[in-house]
Structures are given as structure tokens and as C-alpha cells.
Write a protein that holds these residues in place. Sequence first.
Motif, PDB file in Angstrom:
ATOM      1  N   SER A   1       7.490  -5.638   7.373  1.00  0.00           N
ATOM      2  CA  SER A   1       8.856  -5.234   7.054  1.00  0.00           C
ATOM      3  C   SER A   1       9.268  -5.890   5.748  1.00  0.00           C
ATOM      4  CB  SER A   1       9.811  -5.658   8.173  1.00  0.00           C
ATOM      5  OG  SER A   1       9.909  -7.072   8.246  1.00  0.00           O
ATOM      6  N   TRP A   2      10.242  -5.283   5.071  1.00  0.00           N
ATOM      7  CA  TRP A   2      10.699  -5.861   3.810  1.00  0.00           C
ATOM      8  C   TRP A   2      11.319  -7.239   4.033  1.00  0.00           C
ATOM      9  CZ3 TRP A   2       9.700  -5.965  -1.004  1.00  0.00           C
ATOM     10  CH2 TRP A   2      10.600  -6.541  -1.907  1.00  0.00           C
ATOM     11  N   SER A   3      11.993  -7.452   5.140  1.00  0.00           N
ATOM     12  CA  SER A   3      12.573  -8.772   5.414  1.00  0.00           C
ATOM     13  C   SER A   3      11.480  -9.830   5.528  1.00  0.00           C
ATOM     14  CB  SER A   3      13.416  -8.743   6.694  1.00  0.00           C
ATOM     15  OG  SER A   3      12.620  -8.390   7.817  1.00  0.00           O
ATOM     16  N   GLU A   4      10.329  -9.457   6.060  1.00  0.00           N
ATOM     17  CA  GLU A   4       9.199 -10.391   6.126  1.00  0.00           C
ATOM     18  C   GLU A   4       8.670 -10.686   4.726  1.00  0.00           C
ATOM     19  OE1 GLU A   4       6.919  -9.715  10.322  1.00  0.00           O
ATOM     20  OE2 GLU A   4       6.792  -8.067   8.871  1.00  0.00           O
TER      21      GLU A   4
ATOM     22  N   ALA B   1      16.267  -2.679  -6.122  1.00  0.00           N
ATOM     23  CA  ALA B   1      17.454  -2.298  -5.364  1.00  0.00           C
ATOM     24  C   ALA B   1      17.347  -2.633  -3.879  1.00  0.00           C
ATOM     25  CB  ALA B   1      17.707  -0.800  -5.536  1.00  0.00           C
ATOM     26  N   ARG B   2      16.208  -3.105  -3.435  1.00  0.00           N
ATOM     27  CA  ARG B   2      16.044  -3.425  -2.024  1.00  0.00           C
ATOM     28  C   ARG B   2      16.884  -4.657  -1.651  1.00  0.00           C
ATOM     29  NH1 ARG B   2       9.417  -2.807  -1.380  1.00  0.00           N
ATOM     30  NH2 ARG B   2       9.319  -0.621  -2.093  1.00  0.00           N
ATOM     31  N   GLU B   3      17.254  -4.708  -0.387  1.00  0.00           N
ATOM     32  CA  GLU B   3      18.101  -5.800   0.094  1.00  0.00           C
ATOM     33  C   GLU B   3      17.427  -7.152  -0.130  1.00  0.00           C
ATOM     34  OE1 GLU B   3      20.541  -7.076   4.178  1.00  0.00           O
ATOM     35  OE2 GLU B   3      19.212  -5.318   4.150  1.00  0.00           O
ATOM     36  N   GLN B   4      18.148  -8.068  -0.747  1.00  0.00           N
ATOM     37  CA  GLN B   4      17.708  -9.441  -1.018  1.00  0.00           C
ATOM     38  C   GLN B   4      16.489  -9.512  -1.938  1.00  0.00           C
ATOM     39  OE1 GLN B   4      17.361 -11.127   3.038  1.00  0.00           O
ATOM     40  NE2 GLN B   4      19.290 -12.188   2.615  1.00  0.00           N
ATOM     41  N   ALA B   5      16.236  -8.445  -2.691  1.00  0.00           N
ATOM     42  CA  ALA B   5      15.090  -8.452  -3.599  1.00  0.00           C
ATOM     43  C   ALA B   5      15.193  -9.567  -4.634  1.00  0.00           C
ATOM     44  CB  ALA B   5      14.966  -7.104  -4.300  1.00  0.00           C
ATOM     45  N   GLU B   6      16.425  -9.946  -4.991  1.00  0.00           N
ATOM     46  CA  GLU B   6      16.618 -10.994  -5.995  1.00  0.00           C
ATOM     47  C   GLU B   6      16.091 -12.352  -5.541  1.00  0.00           C
ATOM     48  OE1 GLU B   6      20.129 -11.104  -3.264  1.00  0.00           O
ATOM     49  OE2 GLU B   6      18.980  -9.524  -4.294  1.00  0.00           O
TER      50      GLU B   6
ATOM     51  N   VAL C   1      -0.027  -3.657   4.251  1.00  0.00           N
ATOM     52  CA  VAL C   1      -0.756  -4.508   3.302  1.00  0.00           C
ATOM     53  C   VAL C   1      -2.231  -4.576   3.705  1.00  0.00           C
ATOM     54  CG1 VAL C   1       1.261  -5.949   2.806  1.00  0.00           C
ATOM     55  CG2 VAL C   1      -0.270  -6.569   4.679  1.00  0.00           C
ATOM     56  N   PRO C   2      -3.120  -5.008   2.796  1.00  0.00           N
ATOM     57  CA  PRO C   2      -4.498  -5.279   3.216  1.00  0.00           C
ATOM     58  C   PRO C   2      -4.500  -6.395   4.250  1.00  0.00           C
ATOM     59  CG  PRO C   2      -4.339  -5.127   0.831  1.00  0.00           C
ATOM     60  CD  PRO C   2      -2.935  -5.165   1.344  1.00  0.00           C
TER      61      PRO C   2
ATOM     62  N   ILE D   1       0.821  -1.204   0.000  1.00  0.00           N
ATOM     63  CA  ILE D   1       0.000   0.000   0.000  1.00  0.00           C
ATOM     64  C   ILE D   1       0.859   1.260   0.000  1.00  0.00           C
ATOM     65  CG2 ILE D   1      -1.728   1.293   1.311  1.00  0.00           C
ATOM     66  CD1 ILE D   1      -2.847  -1.393   2.252  1.00  0.00           C
ATOM     67  N   ASN D   2       1.971   1.221   0.740  1.00  0.00           N
ATOM     68  CA  ASN D   2       2.897   2.350   0.746  1.00  0.00           C
ATOM     69  C   ASN D   2       4.327   1.830   0.794  1.00  0.00           C
ATOM     70  OD1 ASN D   2       4.636   4.562   2.262  1.00  0.00           O
ATOM     71  ND2 ASN D   2       2.877   5.622   1.377  1.00  0.00           N
ATOM     72  N   TYR D   3       5.185   2.396  -0.021  1.00  0.00           N
ATOM     73  CA  TYR D   3       6.559   1.926  -0.147  1.00  0.00           C
ATOM     74  C   TYR D   3       7.434   2.309   1.047  1.00  0.00           C
ATOM     75  CZ  TYR D   3       7.289   6.782  -1.512  1.00  0.00           C
ATOM     76  OH  TYR D   3       7.297   8.157  -1.520  1.00  0.00           O
ATOM     77  N   LEU D   4       7.083   3.393   1.748  1.00  0.00           N
ATOM     78  CA  LEU D   4       7.893   3.841   2.882  1.00  0.00           C
ATOM     79  C   LEU D   4       7.385   3.231   4.178  1.00  0.00           C
ATOM     80  CD1 LEU D   4      10.249   5.656   3.765  1.00  0.00           C
ATOM     81  CD2 LEU D   4       8.581   7.498   4.087  1.00  0.00           C
ATOM     82  N   TYR D   5       6.098   3.461   4.445  1.00  0.00           N
ATOM     83  CA  TYR D   5       5.472   2.866   5.634  1.00  0.00           C
ATOM     84  C   TYR D   5       4.781   1.581   5.179  1.00  0.00           C
ATOM     85  CZ  TYR D   5       6.069   7.786   6.717  1.00  0.00           C
ATOM     86  OH  TYR D   5       6.581   9.051   6.870  1.00  0.00           O
ATOM     87  N   LYS D   6       5.563   0.546   4.980  1.00  0.00           N
ATOM     88  CA  LYS D   6       5.061  -0.663   4.318  1.00  0.00           C
ATOM     89  C   LYS D   6       3.893  -1.274   5.089  1.00  0.00           C
ATOM     90  CE  LYS D   6       9.347  -1.669   1.904  1.00  0.00           C
ATOM     91  NZ  LYS D   6       9.940  -0.348   2.226  1.00  0.00           N
TER      92      LYS D   6
END
Length: 295
Positions: free
Chosen positions: A209-212, A251-256, A178-179, A171-176
Motif C-alpha cells: 500500500s502507498w501508506s506502507e 500528488a499522493r497523500e503524504q508524498a512529501e 514490488v519485486p 511495478i504498477n501504479y494502480l495495483y501497487k
Amino acid sequence: MFVNRWRGRLLLLLVLVAPASVWAQLRVVSLAPNWSHTVAELGQEQSLVGVTRYARFPDSIPERVARGELAVVGGFTDIDVAAVLALKPDLVLTATGLQRKLQQTLQQQGVRVIHMQERSLDEVYAKIRALGQALDVPQAAGAMVEQIQSQLAEVARQYANQPPVRVYYEINYLYKCVPGADSYMTELIRLVGGEPVFAERPGIAPAVSWSEVVAANPQVMLMPLWPDAGGPIFDGPQAGSGTTTVAEVRAREQAEKVDAVRLDQVRYIDSAVTKQAGPSIPRAARLLAEAIHGG
């Protein structure tokens, strides 16, 4: 003399039996785009005396704003309460937890408010019917609900045999966020064959979190986009405004390690439609289906 007396009695009879809407149209201020659209689709657009700058549907609403025929009282979280009250509304329409305090403030001022929390499709249907009662068009509201339900059933049948797809709707890229479990958006994603990651978390838009996200490994990632979105902005008072880019996601960490990134299944979706809890719900379901299944 007899004719004039007869006409006078007939007029009195009409006043007694006619619905209130015939004699006095309600003054309605809509503080959420979905409400503005719903009022218009119920055939009551002329009741609107105030909207937000995000009121996009139907086209006649921004056109009226441009002509100065319809007041703008803010965006969504920056509503000018004084401007709302100055319009002397009979009814104000608010939505989601972000406007809950606003709802309470207006009610303390003696203003009638219908609030839609958008927790489920059933709640959306109930609030559409409540609006129909308030505007004295209950049959039109009932017909709208039945049409939404019928169209959703058709969309569900179309995607019933699709294999489930793990979906991350950012929903938001900074304050991540989700529904979550209390969002009608979760229902729509599931209806079209998606399995929204983190959907078991309570709330309308729980934080992640992005790691999640990396650990959940979604197959499709959806990012909101709307006209003149701009962004992304990571610093300063406008941080979190606009939308992000596929390049930023990559470019995010571990995005690959994320299938959605690795398989080029990071996709934009028009959130000005998908976040409209009202007449646009069937269209939102179709957009979600196309984005999730690559159609």
C-alpha cells in the motif's frame, strides 16, 4: 551401380548419426518476450513460428512480424490458445505465475512446454540450459549462461563500494506491487547496491500500500516505462494500463514525507529491458544501477 549403392549407404549413415535438428527444425511458440530473445540469441530464431506483440528483441523479430513472417498470438495475459495450437508447435515457452494456467492448458493438449517462473537467477540459468537441450544447442546455452554470469560479476564489482540505497520499484501504479522474495529482480537490485523495500515478502510481485511505502521512506523510486506506454488510467477496463507520471506520484497523500519524492529521485526505467529474464539481464543490471545511483 557401385557408386549409387555407396551413396545410398552414406546417406543412410548420415541419417542415423546426424542430430535431429539437422533434418527437422522444431516449431517453437514463445509466449514471453524474454523467451523470444533467448531463442534468437541461441541462433535458433528461425524455429520461432509464433510470438507475442511485446516481443521487442532482437529487432529482427518485430521486423518479421511486420512482414507477416511470424504469427502474433496475443500479448501476455490474453494469449489466444487456439491460435497457438493452430501453429502446430513442438515446443511452447511460458513465463511467470500469470501464465501458469496457460502452461497447464497447453500440456493437457499434449504440447511440450518449458515454463520459467523467474523466481531466481539460478532458475533462469537452469531454464536457459533446458531450452538449449530442447533446441539441440546445449553448448550455446551454456555459453550464454556463463556470459550473463561473467557480466553480472563485473557490474557487481563496479558498485561494490557504493553505500546501500533504499529502493521502491513500483511495478504498477494502480495495483501497487514490488519485486518480492521470489523474484530475480530483487537479486539484481541488491547486486548493484540497492536495498529493495518489502523484498522479504514472499512471491514474485507482492502487493503493498502507498501508506506502507511512506513508512518505508525509500531514497529512490523506480517507475516502469516502455515504448508507447501511455497512461496512467485509473478507471474503466483499461485501469492500470500504461505508466504513471512524477506529478501523479507527487500528488499522493503524504508524498512529501518520502525522501525519493522530496529529493527528486523518482525515476523511470525501461521495463521492457529490466523484465527480460534472459540475455538482457546484464543490461538490466546496468540500467538499475544507473537509476538507483543517479548515473
